[in-house]
Design a protein around this motif. Structure first.
Motif, short mmCIF file in Angstrom:
data_model
loop_
_atom_site.label_atom_id
_atom_site.label_comp_id
_atom_site.label_asym_id
_atom_site.label_seq_id
_atom_site.Cartn_x
_atom_site.Cartn_y
_atom_site.Cartn_z
N LEU A 43 41.12 42.34 35.94
CA LEU A 43 41.65 42.69 34.63
C LEU A 43 40.59 42.62 33.56
CD1 LEU A 43 41.93 39.72 33.09
CD2 LEU A 43 43.92 39.57 34.54
N LEU A 44 40.93 43.19 32.44
CA LEU A 44 40.15 43.07 31.21
C LEU A 44 41.14 42.78 30.10
CD1 LEU A 44 37.70 43.49 29.30
CD2 LEU A 44 38.29 45.91 29.29
N ILE A 45 40.98 41.63 29.45
CA ILE A 45 41.87 41.23 28.36
C ILE A 45 41.02 40.89 27.15
CG2 ILE A 45 43.49 39.50 27.50
CD1 ILE A 45 44.45 39.07 30.35
N VAL A 46 41.34 41.45 26.03
CA VAL A 46 40.80 41.00 24.74
C VAL A 46 42.02 40.64 23.91
CG1 VAL A 46 39.52 41.60 22.68
CG2 VAL A 46 38.76 42.45 24.90
N ASP A 47 42.10 39.38 23.51
CA ASP A 47 43.32 38.91 22.88
C ASP A 47 42.98 38.07 21.65
OD1 ASP A 47 46.04 38.48 22.55
OD2 ASP A 47 46.10 36.79 23.93
N ASP A 53 43.67 28.99 29.08
CA ASP A 53 45.12 28.93 29.29
C ASP A 53 45.63 30.21 29.92
OD1 ASP A 53 45.30 26.38 28.25
OD2 ASP A 53 45.84 27.06 26.24
N THR A 54 45.14 31.36 29.46
CA THR A 54 45.54 32.64 30.04
C THR A 54 45.10 32.73 31.50
OG1 THR A 54 45.47 33.77 27.92
CG2 THR A 54 45.28 35.16 29.87
N LEU A 55 43.88 32.31 31.77
CA LEU A 55 43.38 32.34 33.14
C LEU A 55 44.23 31.46 34.06
CD1 LEU A 55 41.06 33.70 34.67
CD2 LEU A 55 39.70 31.66 34.25
N GLU A 56 44.61 30.29 33.56
CA GLU A 56 45.47 29.40 34.34
C GLU A 56 46.83 30.04 34.62
OE1 GLU A 56 47.42 24.92 34.16
OE2 GLU A 56 46.17 25.61 32.51
N GLN A 57 47.38 30.76 33.64
CA GLN A 57 48.66 31.43 33.83
C GLN A 57 48.57 32.57 34.85
OE1 GLN A 57 49.57 32.55 29.82
NE2 GLN A 57 50.36 30.53 29.29
N LEU A 58 47.37 33.13 35.03
CA LEU A 58 47.18 34.25 35.95
C LEU A 58 46.88 33.81 37.38
CD1 LEU A 58 44.98 36.47 33.64
CD2 LEU A 58 47.34 36.94 34.34
N GLU A 59 46.70 32.51 37.60
CA GLU A 59 46.33 32.00 38.93
C GLU A 59 47.33 32.46 39.99
OE1 GLU A 59 46.04 27.79 39.34
OE2 GLU A 59 44.36 27.65 37.97
N VAL A 60 46.78 32.88 41.10
CA VAL A 60 47.58 33.18 42.29
C VAL A 60 47.02 32.31 43.40
CG1 VAL A 60 48.26 34.93 43.96
CG2 VAL A 60 47.96 35.55 41.55
N ARG A 61 47.82 31.37 43.87
CA ARG A 61 47.37 30.49 44.96
C ARG A 61 48.06 30.91 46.24
NH1 ARG A 61 49.08 25.67 41.94
NH2 ARG A 61 47.94 25.91 40.04
N PRO A 62 47.31 31.53 47.15
CA PRO A 62 47.93 31.95 48.41
C PRO A 62 48.35 30.75 49.24
CG PRO A 62 45.57 32.41 48.42
CD PRO A 62 45.90 31.84 47.08
N GLY A 63 49.50 30.87 49.89
CA GLY A 63 49.95 29.80 50.79
C GLY A 63 50.46 28.61 50.02
N LEU A 101 33.12 38.55 39.65
CA LEU A 101 32.80 37.98 38.34
C LEU A 101 34.06 37.52 37.63
CD1 LEU A 101 30.79 37.79 35.81
CD2 LEU A 101 31.59 40.09 35.27
N VAL A 102 33.96 36.35 36.99
CA VAL A 102 34.95 35.91 35.99
C VAL A 102 34.14 35.62 34.74
CG1 VAL A 102 36.62 34.16 35.32
CG2 VAL A 102 36.51 34.91 37.70
N PHE A 103 34.45 36.34 33.66
CA PHE A 103 33.74 36.22 32.40
C PHE A 103 34.75 35.91 31.31
CE2 PHE A 103 32.45 38.01 28.36
CZ PHE A 103 31.12 37.61 28.23
N LEU A 104 34.51 34.82 30.59
CA LEU A 104 35.35 34.45 29.46
C LEU A 104 34.44 34.21 28.27
CD1 LEU A 104 38.01 33.59 28.12
CD2 LEU A 104 37.69 31.32 29.12
N GLY A 105 34.62 34.98 27.22
CA GLY A 105 33.79 34.85 26.04
C GLY A 105 34.63 34.75 24.79
N SER A 106 34.10 34.05 23.78
CA SER A 106 34.82 33.89 22.53
C SER A 106 33.83 33.55 21.43
CB SER A 106 35.85 32.77 22.65
OG SER A 106 36.51 32.60 21.41
N ILE A 129 37.28 38.97 31.49
CA ILE A 129 37.06 40.00 32.49
C ILE A 129 37.10 39.33 33.84
CG2 ILE A 129 35.44 41.69 33.43
CD1 ILE A 129 34.19 41.84 30.62
N VAL A 130 37.94 39.84 34.73
CA VAL A 130 38.00 39.32 36.09
C VAL A 130 37.79 40.50 37.03
CG1 VAL A 130 39.40 38.15 37.83
CG2 VAL A 130 39.61 37.49 35.43
N ARG A 131 36.80 40.37 37.88
CA ARG A 131 36.53 41.35 38.93
C ARG A 131 36.35 40.59 40.24
NH1 ARG A 131 31.49 44.35 36.40
NH2 ARG A 131 30.63 43.00 37.98
#
Length: 181
Positions: free
Chosen positions: A100-104, A77-87, A61-66, A56-58
């Motif tokens: 987002l909300l991802i359950v995978d 790994d998914t969070l790293e793929q979603l990174e947006v680095r401005p500039g 809040l960033v919440f990663l559970g498993s 869950i990313v808001r």
């Protein structure tokens, strides 16, 4: 851990209660993602897979559970793929993520890649980089084809029988054994 959520990584904005944010994220997962036991006491399919994760990313809040460390790695790994680095892409002080909300979880338990180093030689650095890339796309098995029918050629101290048995032809047509190569 009764609901399968055994491992959690959570980041909150300053001033946000960690306990409150956890409870809210947990409730969201329970309501929206069927992260609970199925009726009649049978286990939820999601909870049976040890690589599932919920992300869950808001804004606050960033919440990663498993249920397992493997699931946390997949979520990271998914969070790293979603990174947006401005500039500047090399500047790592400030990173943004989309809300987002991802359950995978993997559809298949065995997600494999095969490499043939018996016929095609690769430097160790190439193999290590390949393994990093495979992990990034959640491939969990690397099958390395290390010998053909010509037998095993280099000694391994822990496995001496590879040379004793694997480097010899059983029948060369003359009734005696002949070493490969």
């Amino acid at each position: 851990e009764a609901d399968g959520l055994a491992h959690v990584i959570m980041l909150t904005a300053p001033g946000i209660s960690v306990e409150g944010a956890f409870a809210e994220a947990h409730m969201m997962l329970m309501e929206r993602c069927e992260l609970r036991k199925s009726p009649a006491g049978s286990s939820n399919t999601l909870l049976q897979d040890n690589e599932w994760y919920a992300l869950i990313v808001r804004e606050d809040l960033v919440f990663l559970g498993s249920g397992s460390p493997q699931g946390l790695h997949a979520g990271l790994d998914t969070l790293e793929q979603l990174e947006v680095r401005p500039g500047n892409e090399s500047h790592r002080e400030f990173v943004q993520f989309p809300s987002l909300l991802i359950v995978d979880y993997p559809r298949l338990r065995w997600r494999a890649f095969h490499i043939d180093v018996a016929r095609h030689f690769f430097p160790a650095t190439d193999i290590i980089e390949l393994m990093r890339q495979l992990r990034r796309v959640k491939i969990n098995v690397l099958h390395v084809h290390m010998a053909d029918d010509q037998g095993w050629r280099f000694p391994v101290d822990l496995l001496p029988r590879l040379i004793e048995v694997g480097a010899w032809r059983r029948d060369n047509g003359r009734g005696d054994q002949e070493q490969y190569g």
